[in-house]
Design a protein around this motif. Structure first.
Motif, PDB file in Angstrom:
ATOM      1  N   THR A  78       0.814  -1.219   0.000  1.00  0.00           N
ATOM      2  CA  THR A  78       0.000   0.000   0.000  1.00  0.00           C
ATOM      3  C   THR A  78       0.845   1.266   0.000  1.00  0.00           C
ATOM      4  O   THR A  78       0.326   2.354  -0.220  1.00  0.00           O
ATOM      5  N   GLU A  94      -8.480   3.129   9.494  1.00  0.00           N
ATOM      6  CA  GLU A  94      -8.403   2.503   8.176  1.00  0.00           C
ATOM      7  C   GLU A  94      -8.374   3.532   7.052  1.00  0.00           C
ATOM      8  O   GLU A  94      -7.946   3.207   5.927  1.00  0.00           O
ATOM      9  N   ASN A  95      -8.780   4.766   7.330  1.00  0.00           N
ATOM     10  CA  ASN A  95      -8.756   5.804   6.306  1.00  0.00           C
ATOM     11  C   ASN A  95      -7.626   6.809   6.493  1.00  0.00           C
ATOM     12  O   ASN A  95      -7.583   7.842   5.816  1.00  0.00           O
ATOM     13  N   ASP A  96      -6.714   6.513   7.421  1.00  0.00           N
ATOM     14  CA  ASP A  96      -5.541   7.375   7.572  1.00  0.00           C
ATOM     15  C   ASP A  96      -4.575   7.133   6.419  1.00  0.00           C
ATOM     16  O   ASP A  96      -4.508   6.037   5.843  1.00  0.00           O
ATOM     17  N   LEU A  97      -3.812   8.164   6.108  1.00  0.00           N
ATOM     18  CA  LEU A  97      -2.808   8.099   5.048  1.00  0.00           C
ATOM     19  C   LEU A  97      -1.444   8.311   5.704  1.00  0.00           C
ATOM     20  O   LEU A  97      -1.243   9.300   6.403  1.00  0.00           O
ATOM     21  N   ALA A 165      -7.226   9.087   3.324  1.00  0.00           N
ATOM     22  CA  ALA A 165      -6.957   8.055   2.321  1.00  0.00           C
ATOM     23  C   ALA A 165      -7.899   8.133   1.128  1.00  0.00           C
ATOM     24  O   ALA A 165      -7.540   7.694   0.027  1.00  0.00           O
ATOM     25  N   ASP A 166      -9.099   8.666   1.337  1.00  0.00           N
ATOM     26  CA  ASP A 166     -10.041   8.786   0.229  1.00  0.00           C
ATOM     27  C   ASP A 166     -10.036  10.185  -0.396  1.00  0.00           C
ATOM     28  O   ASP A 166     -10.855  10.475  -1.278  1.00  0.00           O
ATOM     29  N   SER A 170      -4.075  11.296  -1.436  1.00  0.00           N
ATOM     30  CA  SER A 170      -3.672   9.945  -1.830  1.00  0.00           C
ATOM     31  C   SER A 170      -3.075   9.919  -3.229  1.00  0.00           C
ATOM     32  O   SER A 170      -2.340   8.988  -3.586  1.00  0.00           O
ATOM     33  N   ARG A 228      -2.492   3.543   2.697  1.00  0.00           N
ATOM     34  CA  ARG A 228      -3.318   3.091   3.813  1.00  0.00           C
ATOM     35  C   ARG A 228      -2.519   2.129   4.699  1.00  0.00           C
ATOM     36  O   ARG A 228      -1.510   1.581   4.271  1.00  0.00           O
TER      37      ARG A 228
END
Length: 411
Positions: A78, A94-97, A165-166, A170, A228
């Motif tokens: 990833t 889970e949505n952290d970058l 992350a979304d 990203s 991610r």
């Protein structure tokens, strides 16, 4: 000691592979180095090439070492940052970058700048930590709840962008700083400017680091390799062996931790020529004596010397790896029928000072190997001469376990 017939040593000299050099009489660093132990392994075992980097991916240590550990980077990779976050055991959403964050030296942090040093003169960890703590305080208003620094080792740190992350971050692409040494950074600066909130943090950081109170060579932050959080299958379930990882660098530790392997911290392990070789060897033996079955032992120094561009230093790093890692482990375990897999993750040619996608040379040897390849040395040319190729690279470790009798062949 545990039954060494069930013991597997994977010894990795990061970036050892290279191209022939005029200054070494047309030899590669591996060929020029005095490596009696690696040459002995090559004579006793199976030698060939392995393609550790898929055609569709860049030749980073993250991709290559993930493949060496037996996981398909096309499926599991990833980003570089998430692997190093796993090493630190960061709790992430889970949505952290997660970005890898280098402290670098540039001529100036602008479109007119040039990348001078990806490591800020191999900044000391304590100095780097102090700088990041200072920056966290002075940049608090700009960073808000969106960004957070996590200090690591030497020049290697992390930047976490929460719940990003979304979002557009990203899609940011900046070059790994070791890939653009002495090159203009205009394209990267232009990319940073496309993300105003991040660019504002980086620009202000460069202003703060320019202070005469900063005693280091670090004058800019360089985020790259974001992704991610990393999730890997458990190594013991995948390969049926209890494994440990021994390395100085968070990248390799993170892969091991994500795969549920034991990650062993070695005092004095630096990732440079002066690393604690003896401590790494002892840690490997301690793990095996305690019932462990597989050790992935990684030495970073050849890669760092390749980035440094000095052929004599790379030769020295390879000789130290041979004398102080390979030799002592062979002395301790060869007669007990341990299997040895020797290789590198990628090439780091002196001429390029960065990674390339050349297939890497490897040796698999164990006492009683009935049909050795018949080569006299461990080198790129010797490995290429046998015609043995493992592609894709993530199949190497499974192939090696099977060939050496540590795993049953599939029917």
């Amino acid at each position: 000691m545990s039954d060494a017939s069930r013991t597997f040593l994977f010894l990795v000299g990061d970036g050892m592979g290279d191209w022939p050099m005029d200054e070494l009489g047309g030899k590669t660093a591996l060929q020029a180095a005095h490596t009696p132990n690696m040459d002995r392994l090559a004579g006793l075992g199976l030698t060939g090439l392995c393609r550790t980097v898929p055609d569709t991916m860049p030749p980073g240590s993250d991709v290559a070492n993930m493949a060496l550990m037996g996981f398909d980077p096309i499926v599991h990779h990833t980003g570089r940052g998430p692997i190093e976050a796993a090493a630190q055991g960061l709790e992430l959403g889970e949505n952290d970058l997660v970005f890898r964050l280098n402290l670098v030296t540039v001529s100036e942090f602008s479109a007119d700048g040039v990348m001078r040093d990806y490591s800020s003169g191999h900044i000391k960890t304590e100095d780097a930590t102090a700088l990041l703590e200072k920056l966290s305080t002075e940049l608090a208003d700009l960073m808000g709840d969106d960004f957070e620094f996590y200090p690591g080792v030497q020049y290697r740190h992390l930047l976490v962008a929460r719940d990003a992350a979304d979002g557009p971050l990203s899609d940011l692409f900046t070059n790994p700083p070791h890939d653009i040494l002495d090159q203009p950074i205009v394209n990267d600066i232009t990319e940073f400017e496309e993300y105003p909130e991040l660019h504002a943090v980086l620009k202000k950081a460069a202003e703060i680091l320019a202070s005469p109170d900063n005693p280091t060579k670090a004058n800019a932050l360089w985020p790259w390799g974001q992704g991610r959080p990393l999730i890997l299958p458990p190594f013991v379930q995948t390969y049926g062996m209890r494994g440990a990882v021994i390395s100085a660098v968070d990248l390799v530790k993170g892969l091991g931790r994500a795969a549920g392997m034991r990650v062993m911290d070695i005092e004095g392990a630096t990732g440079l020529l002066d690393t604690n070789y003896e401590g790494k060897v002892q840690a490997a033996l301690d793990f095996i004596n305690g019932g462990g079955e597989l050790v992935f032992l990684h030495v970073e120094a050849p890669d760092e010397c390749g980035h440094g561009g000095v052929a004599s230093e790379k030769v020295e790093s390879i000789e130290r790896f041979d004398k102080r890692i390979v030799g002592p482990l062979m002395d301790a375990l060869w007669e007990s029928n341990a299997a040895f897999l020797l290789g590198c993750d990628h090439f780091t040619p002196i001429a390029e000072r960065t990674h390339t996608k050349d297939p890497i040379p490897f040796v698999l040897a164990w006492k009683g190997c009935e049909n050795p390849s018949g080569v006299a040395e461990y080198s790129e040319a010797a490995a290429a001469s046998t015609g043995l190729m493992i592609d894709p690279g993530f199949e190497l470790i499974g192939w090696a376990l099977t060939e050496s009798g540590l795993r049953e062949k599939k029917k």
